[in-house]
Design an enzyme around this catalytic site. Structure first.
Site, PDB file in Angstrom:
ATOM      1  N   ASP A 288       0.846  -1.199   0.000  1.00 24.87           N
ATOM      2  CA  ASP A 288       0.000   0.000   0.000  1.00 24.87           C
ATOM      3  C   ASP A 288       0.886   1.256   0.000  1.00 24.87           C
ATOM      4  O   ASP A 288       2.124   1.153   0.109  1.00 24.87           O
ATOM      5  CB  ASP A 288      -0.910  -0.074   1.242  1.00 24.87           C
ATOM      6  CG  ASP A 288      -2.210   0.676   1.049  1.00 24.87           C
ATOM      7  OD1 ASP A 288      -2.460   1.189  -0.052  1.00 24.87           O
ATOM      8  OD2 ASP A 288      -3.003   0.738   2.018  1.00 24.87           O
TER       9      ASP A 288
ATOM     10  N   GLY B 296      -9.759   4.761   1.960  1.00 22.19           N
ATOM     11  CA  GLY B 296     -10.518   5.316   3.090  1.00 22.19           C
ATOM     12  C   GLY B 296     -11.837   4.608   3.294  1.00 22.19           C
ATOM     13  O   GLY B 296     -12.872   5.227   3.521  1.00 22.19           O
TER      14      GLY B 296
ATOM     15  N   VAL C 136      -9.695  -1.131   2.796  1.00 23.52           N
ATOM     16  CA  VAL C 136     -10.199  -0.995   4.165  1.00 23.52           C
ATOM     17  C   VAL C 136      -9.073  -1.310   5.144  1.00 23.52           C
ATOM     18  O   VAL C 136      -8.392  -2.326   5.006  1.00 23.52           O
ATOM     19  CB  VAL C 136     -11.368  -1.979   4.427  1.00 23.52           C
ATOM     20  CG1 VAL C 136     -11.896  -1.819   5.846  1.00 23.52           C
ATOM     21  CG2 VAL C 136     -12.491  -1.775   3.421  1.00 23.52           C
TER      22      VAL C 136
END
Ligand code: 13P
Length: 277
Positions: free
Chosen positions: A85, A211, A233
């Site tokens: 990420d 988000g 998530v």
């Protein structure tokens, strides 16, 4: 054996006109819960790692994370992918790819457009040579705690530059800013679904919504049919983990791990209903 690349699950999501769920994982309990529930509900899933959990906290290493996901993925039939990420550090991205990450996010969202394009292009050039996918970010998805990040339209993705960005950066997917933000929301977010449709029309890569903790389901259901093919998530999933540990009143560690996994799996069963495979 169901260990696949993120681009493969994104293609499945496009075909099904929905989003694949992507969860920020931190350890074996999180990874195992995500993959077990994905198999149970028969849907593809993505396990993501935050770079800061390696760089800043150093409680897990890149190779360890990849092999954990891979080992669990190979036991199930549903497609499971691994993804690094938010990362703005070129060298770390290369380290992650060498460690086995077949998908990485390069986050240049705080940079001027030209620089974001240039840097993303450089990352895609190298990542593609190693066979890895790259998620980029256009516009900026900030933090819910500021309140203004989610409502500041200046930070939203501009549909009129989205095509140029994707074309020039050669990204495989792009995270869009349409009214969501990271962390717990102080005010219920209101996604700009018209903007999402415009971005989707202007681009031909899968769109990613960040988000994901606390966006009302009715908005998500629409967003997932209007171009969002990956849904991130983290906060509410990891917060549930933390609360479960805090509230545990048993005395043995095996019982604690078991309780954590049970709670996470209950949550995941409910959350994954949103993903309409
Ligand atoms: P939340 O932590 O707000 O759920 O967002 C997760 C995310 O977007 C990770 O990239």
């Amino acid at each position: 054996m169901a260990y696949v690349k993120v681009s493969e699950v994104l293609q499945l999501a496009i075909k099904a006109n929905t989003a694949v769920m992507a969860f920020n994982c931190i350890d074996y309990s999180t990874v195992r819960s995500v993959i077990t529930v994905a198999e149970e509900v028969n849907k593809p899933v993505i396990c993501m790692l935050y770079p800061e959990h390696v760089i800043k906290y150093n409680w897990i290493n890149l190779e360890g994370f990849v092999s954990m996901v891979k080992t669990e993925a190979e036991k199930v039939k549903v497609p499971v992918a691994v993804h690094l990420d938010h990362c703005s550090d070129f060298d770390f991205i290369i380290r992650a790819i060498k460690a086995g990450f077949l998908s990485v996010m390069y986050d240049g969202s705080l940079l001027p457009l030209e620089e974001n394009i240039r840097n993303t292009r450089e990352v895609t050039r190298v990542a593609h040579a190693f066979g890895a996918d790259v998620e980029a970010e256009l516009g900026h998805v900030g933090f819910a705690s500021t309140l203004t990040d989610q409502s500041d339209v200046d930070k939203y993705t501009k549909p009129e530059i989205a095509a140029l960005f994707c074309e020039q950066s050669k990204c495989d997917s792009v995270a869009v800013a349409i009214g969501s933000a990271h962390g717990f929301y102080k005010e219920t977010p209101k996604l700009d679904l018209v903007r999402l449709e415009e971005i989707d029309r202007a681009t031909d890569v899968p769109l990613v919504l960040h988000g994901g903790s606390g966006i009302p389901n009715d908005q998500l259901e629409i967003a997932f049919t209007k171009g969002i093919n990956k849904f991130n998530v983290g906060t509410e999933f990891l917060w549930l983990y933390y609360q479960t540990v805090r509230n545990y009143d048993g005395t043995d560690i095996a019982g604690l791990a078991n309780t954590v996994q049970k709670k996470l799996m209950e949550y995941l069963r409910e959350k994954m209903k949103l993903s309409k495979f």
